[in-house]
Design a protein around this motif. Structure first.
Motif: not given
Length: 560
Positions: A4-10, A73-78, A80-87
């Motif tokens: 299972p994914v433990k860590i998500s890297v953005l 923007s950078l923080y909008r992208t971050w 977005r990544g948080i919402a998609m992350s599985e870790g």
């Protein structure tokens, strides 16, 4: 991936071709890949970037490539990544920074061993060259000194945090462009302890020109953040009003939606009172020092420049000349010329006139209001070929000369012109008081960058607050029905710069022209001096003046 994914890297990607290959190679070296997913959040990808990714992604099965068609923007992208992350743990890795292979594993291990901690951080090297260890170390404080985390940014560009904290503290505040990670650090510290990793985590590219950080913008944003959390000794009270006009202090922007700020300020009343006085005192002292320094330096340089210029020496041109790599220098050129001349006296050496800059300058300038508007309007008149063309106050050594090269043109100006040139007929008149013989006089008329001066006394005309409206009214009387009016004025936020000129908003211009004219064509010159032809006149672009502060709107109008 079997585990299972433990860590998500953005990783946010934009305009990253220069760093992309090295970054992808570094991904293959990280420890614990079997528990890691990497989200490449790719803003407005280029063909070259896609080609580089295709070379590596087949070997990196733990990497997810997410294409974002238009830049955000950078923080909008971050977010977005948080919402998609599985870790359960999330960290960031900027494409132009370098993580050491064990850094992600070390931070995850620190969070595993400290279940009460929400965020793991560590020290990094700061370098001016990509991938090369610098000599500057961040030396972040231990979390025992919690107050320091409300005053300065300490968790570096490689922080790792638990995904579970987001329902409590929220996400990155997207209204900020540079300092949302500092704001995120403070909100995290208000609710949870942190843990510091002892080992170095990586290399931050701190002085590269590709960095987004802008000191002026960052200072404005930090001002709001200090004010938001009551860190008043760090507030610049001379710029706080500007900061609060640009950013919302008590609201945060997550996923393009505004959310109320719910955190309490971390300091008690007495400390905040002391902090306010301390911040005011520091701001006053800083402003006094800055003002004194500016006054002294400006005065010195102004006097030196005037003195040198009076003796025919331009320091600005000298600096440009010295910087140019291909400039061999005047003295060496003179020595070579004398060597070649030898004893020949057919051209005796006269006065020495050093020209120090022209070999490094461009061969000419094809930008700016007058260059574009004069050429643009003259070309349209050439195609239209009117029976009689009259001009009001346009530039003689630009537009008038252009038109006179291919047809006759009549010129009216409040000032006298004594020169006589073929194809140009001059008449001195004040358009504010229209002579009767000019009514329904011609089928084509122009006034380029002139109407903004009417009634300001700029050219000796009487003061008239409504001079521009009277000018438009009389130009309309001169033109026959169905005739064409070529018209330009400064465009931007509406204002009067007395007694030089008016600057008109596009919305105002359309309002005063529409009763008597239809717009056949529109163009504008932007703040950088570039011509934009036939832009779409949408309500948004009209209201924003196409982003111009001091641009030039150019109209081709047909009289109704």
């Amino acid at each position: 991936m079997t585990q299972p994914v433990k860590i998500s890297v953005l990783t946010s990607l934009y305009n990253c071709e220069h760093f992309l290959s090295d970054y992808l190679k570094a991904l293959s070296t990280i420890e614990g890949k079997e528990q890691i997913e990497v989200l490449l959040l790719h803003n407005a990808p280029t063909d070259n970037e896609i080609a580089i990714l295709q070379q590596y992604l087949s070997e990196l099965d733990f990497v997810r490539h997410i294409i974002i068609p238009e830049r955000e923007s950078l923080y909008r992208t971050w977010n977005r990544g948080i919402a998609m992350s599985e870790g359960k743990y999330i960290t960031v890795w900027n494409v132009d920074d370098v993580r050491f292979p064990n850094s992600i594993h070390l931070q995850a291990e620190a969070l595993d061993n400290n279940p009460q901690a929400a965020l793991a951080y560590g020290d990094i090297w700061e370098s001016g060259q990509y991938g090369i260890c610098g000599t500057k170390r961040t030396n972040s404080p231990l979390y025992n000194y919690k107050k320091e985390f409300f005053k300065s940014y300490h968790v570096s560009c490689f922080q790792m945090w638990r995904k579970s904290i987001h329902p409590i503290i929220g996400y990155y505040d997207e209204q900020f462009k540079c300092s949302a990670d500092f704001d995120f650090q403070i909100r995290s510290a208000l609710h949870f302890p942190f843990v510091k990793v002892e080992e170095m985590l990586g290399i931050y590219l701190g002085t590269d020109e590709n960095k987004l950080s802008n000191n002026g913008l960052q200072n404005l944003e930090n001002n709001v953040i200090y004010s938001r959390y009551g860190v008043y000794e760090k507030v610049n009270f001379f710029t706080i009003r500007k900061s609060l006009m640009q950013y919302k202090k008590n609201q945060m922007l997550f996923f393009n939606e505004w959310n109320p700020l719910t955190e309490n300020q971390p300091f008690h009343f007495l400390y905040k009172l002391f902090s306010i006085f301390s911040g005011l005192f520091k701001s006053i002292i800083k402003q006094i020092k800055h003002s004194i320094k500016q006054i002294i330096m400006k005065s010195i340089f102004k006097k030196l420049y005037k003195l040198s210029f009076a003796y025919g020496f331009d320091p600005k041109k000298l600096v440009g000349t010295l910087k140019a790599k291909r400039n061999r220098g005047f003295l060496s050129d003179l020595a070579e010329f004398k060597r070649q001349k030898g004893n020949d006296n057919s051209f005796p050496l006269g006065q020495i006139n050093p020209i120090l800059s022209e070999k490094t300058e461009e061969g000419g300038t094809m930008k700016g209001f007058y260059f574009h508007q004069d050429l643009y309007a003259a070309q349209r008149i050439y195609k239209a070929n009117p029976k009689k063309h009259l001009d009001i106050g346009s530039r003689t050594d630009g537009f008038i000369a252009h038109v006179a090269s291919f047809r006759q043109i009549e010129l009216i100006d409040i000032r006298l012109i004594t020169s006589q040139v073929k194809n140009i007929a001059f008449r001195q008149a004040d358009l504010m008081n229209l002579p009767e013989d000019l009514i329904d006089y011609c089928d084509s008329i122009s006034s380029l960058h002139a109407l903004e001066h009417f009634g300001l006394g700029h050219y000796g005309d009487p003061i008239d607050y409504l001079g521009h409206l009277k000018g438009i009214e009389n130009i309309t009387k001169i033109l026959v029905t169905g005739g064409t009016f070529y018209f330009s004025v400064p465009m931007g936020k509406q204002r009067v710069e007395f007694n030089e000129q008016r600057v008109f908003s596009l919305e105002y211009l359309i309002d005063i022209l529409s009763p008597n004219y239809t717009i056949q064509a529109f163009a504008y010159v932007d703040d950088k001096g570039n011509l934009v032809e036939d832009p779409e006149l949408t309500p948004e672009s009209i209201k924003s003046n196409f982003g111009c502060w001091y641009g030039c709107g150019i109209f081709t109008l047909i009289k109704k």
